[in-house]
Design a protein around this motif. Sequence first.
Motif, PDB file in Angstrom:
ATOM      1  N   MET A   1       0.758  -1.538  -0.191  1.00 14.54           N
ATOM      2  CA  MET A   1       0.134   0.282   0.097  1.00 14.54           C
ATOM      3  C   MET A   1       0.817   1.593  -0.108  1.00 14.54           C
ATOM      4  N   VAL A   2       1.691   1.252   0.095  1.00  9.50           N
ATOM      5  CA  VAL A   2       2.327   2.252   1.032  1.00  9.50           C
ATOM      6  C   VAL A   2       3.541   2.278  -0.218  1.00  9.50           C
TER       7      VAL A   2
ATOM      8  N   LYS B   1       2.520   1.599  -3.615  1.00  7.49           N
ATOM      9  CA  LYS B   1       1.373   2.256  -4.304  1.00  7.49           C
ATOM     10  C   LYS B   1       1.436   3.937  -4.632  1.00  7.49           C
ATOM     11  N   GLN B   2       1.298   3.803  -3.045  1.00  8.56           N
ATOM     12  CA  GLN B   2       0.740   5.652  -2.478  1.00  8.56           C
ATOM     13  C   GLN B   2       1.965   6.196  -3.164  1.00  8.56           C
TER      14      GLN B   2
END
Lengths: 64, 128
Positions: A21-22, A24-25
């Motif tokens: 997630m990190v 991708k952000q």
Amino acid sequence: MDVNLIFRIAGIGILISVLNMVLKQAGKEEQAQMLTLAGVVVVLLMVIQLIARLFSDVRAVFQL
Amino acid sequence: MEIVRLAGIGLIAAVLALLLRAERPELAIQVSIAAGALLLLLTVGRLVEVLELLLSLVRRAGLDLFYLNTVLKIIGVGYLVGFAAQICRDAGERAVAEKLELAGKVAIMALALPILLAVVDAVTRILP
């Protein structure tokens, strides 16, 4: 004894989801992809050892 | 007690796999594979005791050990093929699981043929 292995696999899974997630952000899609691949390979290495033990045990017990 | 531990391992693995399924399905499968292998490993240890007893019974009855060995091999094939096929089915690969089970059936058939031949031999010896 070996229950730790299940916890370890689940822990790696959760860690990889968070890191994914990190990344991708931060817009690093390809690194996130590589991270997923690396996680699968590491976990597979652990699981394969367990399966190899199971197979050798079964072969010894049933004289296959 | 051993069985309580086994049940606990199963429940923990189910919860963890459920946790991972939405986000990382490939790792959820790995968790269930590890749990399955672990449970079977812990079961094999207990199975050895049962088989020892069976072996001593066969020795006492004076039966041919070859037949018990064949039956054991068939059970072993069933054990392994069932384990692998269920993992394939869990991963959504129904076709692979079917082929694997077919291979297992053929292997069991090949193992059972000597017993069938022995039966045919016995029948032909009885018949004039």
